[in-house]
Design an enzyme around this catalytic site. Structure first.
Site, mmCIF file in Angstrom:
data_model
loop_
_atom_site.group_PDB
_atom_site.id
_atom_site.type_symbol
_atom_site.label_atom_id
_atom_site.label_comp_id
_atom_site.label_asym_id
_atom_site.label_seq_id
_atom_site.Cartn_x
_atom_site.Cartn_y
_atom_site.Cartn_z
ATOM 1 N N ASP A 156 -6.995 -3.626 2.545
ATOM 2 C CA ASP A 156 -5.548 -3.482 2.350
ATOM 3 C C ASP A 156 -4.894 -4.831 2.065
ATOM 4 O O ASP A 156 -3.980 -4.932 1.248
ATOM 5 C CB ASP A 156 -4.896 -2.849 3.587
ATOM 6 C CG ASP A 156 -5.386 -1.441 3.862
ATOM 7 O OD1 ASP A 156 -5.863 -0.771 2.920
ATOM 8 O OD2 ASP A 156 -5.298 -1.012 5.029
ATOM 9 N N ASP A 167 -9.177 1.226 9.751
ATOM 10 C CA ASP A 167 -8.134 0.212 9.909
ATOM 11 C C ASP A 167 -8.271 -0.379 11.301
ATOM 12 O O ASP A 167 -8.729 0.299 12.232
ATOM 13 C CB ASP A 167 -6.744 0.826 9.735
ATOM 14 C CG ASP A 167 -6.456 1.233 8.291
ATOM 15 O OD1 ASP A 167 -6.985 0.598 7.375
ATOM 16 O OD2 ASP A 167 -5.685 2.192 8.095
#
Length: 155
Positions: A136, A118
């Site tokens: 995501d 991330d």
């Protein structure tokens, strides 16, 4: 039927390629530390998420394996839905491709490095939204539009 598979596949592939390319850049350039995108609002940071959304299941010993299994089941459900009447509309094929591409992008990370990479950190003051990535975004946007399509079709 052939057209819906092609559109779905192209969207899924685009999400996976973009996700993995941007994660490669994040791993290459963010190891030295965060980069401010918008002061007081967004930074680029390098985070290894061993859990699910928002880091859930990260501390469970079986968590990573459970997430792989759940992702594979979700992909199976997506393919099943792709062949249903619900996915006859092009917009639904795009949404399903976006969700599937995001799931595959994160699965690649789990298999390759044991965690999802991330890198987008959105915050206001000391409050931070959990870091996220392109996969995501594909899952979230595709899922939200799928839900909206379901709501609209039931009206």
């Amino acid at each position: 039927m052939k057209g819906r598979i092609k559109l779905f596949g192209l969207v899924a592939l685009a999400v996976v390629v973009l996700d993995q390319a941007v994660k490669y850049l994040a791993l290459s350039y963010l190891a030295a530390g965060p980069v401010t995108l918008i002061p007081g609002l967004a930074d680029l940071v390098l985070v290894y998420n061993r859990g699910a959304a928002f880091g859930s299941f990260a501390n469970l010993g079986f968590g990573p394996n459970l997430l792989i299994v759940l992702s594979l089941i979700a992909l199976g459900v997506i393919v099943f839905v792709l062949f249903s009447q619900f996915a006859a509309k092009r917009t639904m094929q795009i949404c399903l491709g976006s969700v599937a591409g995001g799931a595959v992008g994160n699965l690649i990370d789990r298999f390759r490095i044991g965690a999802v990479v991330d890198f987008v950190d959105v915050y206001v003051g000391s409050w931070h939204w959990p870091a996220f990535n392109v996969a995501d975004m594909g899952i979230t946007i595709g899922g939200a539009l799928l839900a909206w399509g379901l709501i609209r079709s039931s009206e």
